[in-house]
Design an enzyme around this catalytic site. Structure first.
Site, mmCIF file in Angstrom:
data_model
loop_
_atom_site.group_PDB
_atom_site.id
_atom_site.type_symbol
_atom_site.label_atom_id
_atom_site.label_comp_id
_atom_site.label_asym_id
_atom_site.label_seq_id
_atom_site.Cartn_x
_atom_site.Cartn_y
_atom_site.Cartn_z
ATOM 1 N N LEU A 22 -17.507 76.052 38.784
ATOM 2 C CA LEU A 22 -18.819 75.418 38.823
ATOM 3 C C LEU A 22 -19.429 75.347 37.431
ATOM 4 O O LEU A 22 -19.020 76.059 36.522
ATOM 5 C CB LEU A 22 -19.745 76.195 39.759
ATOM 6 C CG LEU A 22 -19.300 76.236 41.230
ATOM 7 C CD1 LEU A 22 -20.239 77.106 42.034
ATOM 8 C CD2 LEU A 22 -19.237 74.833 41.816
ATOM 9 N N CYS A 23 -20.431 74.483 37.297
ATOM 10 C CA CYS A 23 -21.172 74.345 36.053
ATOM 11 C C CYS A 23 -21.658 75.726 35.616
ATOM 12 O O CYS A 23 -22.079 76.500 36.461
ATOM 13 C CB CYS A 23 -22.361 73.418 36.298
ATOM 14 S SG CYS A 23 -23.344 73.122 34.843
ATOM 15 N N PRO A 24 -21.553 76.067 34.365
ATOM 16 C CA PRO A 24 -21.251 75.194 33.220
ATOM 17 C C PRO A 24 -19.790 75.210 32.801
ATOM 18 O O PRO A 24 -19.455 74.664 31.751
ATOM 19 C CB PRO A 24 -22.123 75.787 32.121
ATOM 20 C CG PRO A 24 -22.068 77.267 32.384
ATOM 21 C CD PRO A 24 -22.038 77.377 33.904
#
Length: 84
Positions: free
Chosen positions: A17-19
């Site tokens: 997942l981000c980042p």
């Protein structure tokens, strides 16, 4: 999306997942020669917004980001930097 250039390097950030996808993109782009193309494969749909913004902020060229089945594909071209 057949008009996209063949990538010089591909990284797969699927499941992250981000980042993470952007952090890995930054590392990979720094290792590329100016003009080289990076393909980032991701499953986080946030890449559709994050990648164009990251490219603008870092003065790299965002070629495309699109959904391909369960994954997202994002193409980035490293641009020459005046300060490099």
């Amino acid at each position: 999306m057949n008009d996209l250039p063949a990538p010089d390097r591909t990284i797969d950030t699927s499941g992250k997942l981000c980042p993470y996808p952007i952090v890995e993109t930054a590392k990979a782009v720094r290792a590329l020669a100016p003009g080289a193309v990076l393909l980032v494969i991701a499953t986080d749909p946030g890449i559709a917004l994050d990648m164009p913004m990251w490219c603008k902020a870092t003065r790299n060229e965002h070629l495309a980001t699109f959904k391909d089945g369960a994954a997202w594909k994002s193409y980035v071209r490293r641009l020459p930097r005046e300060d490099a």
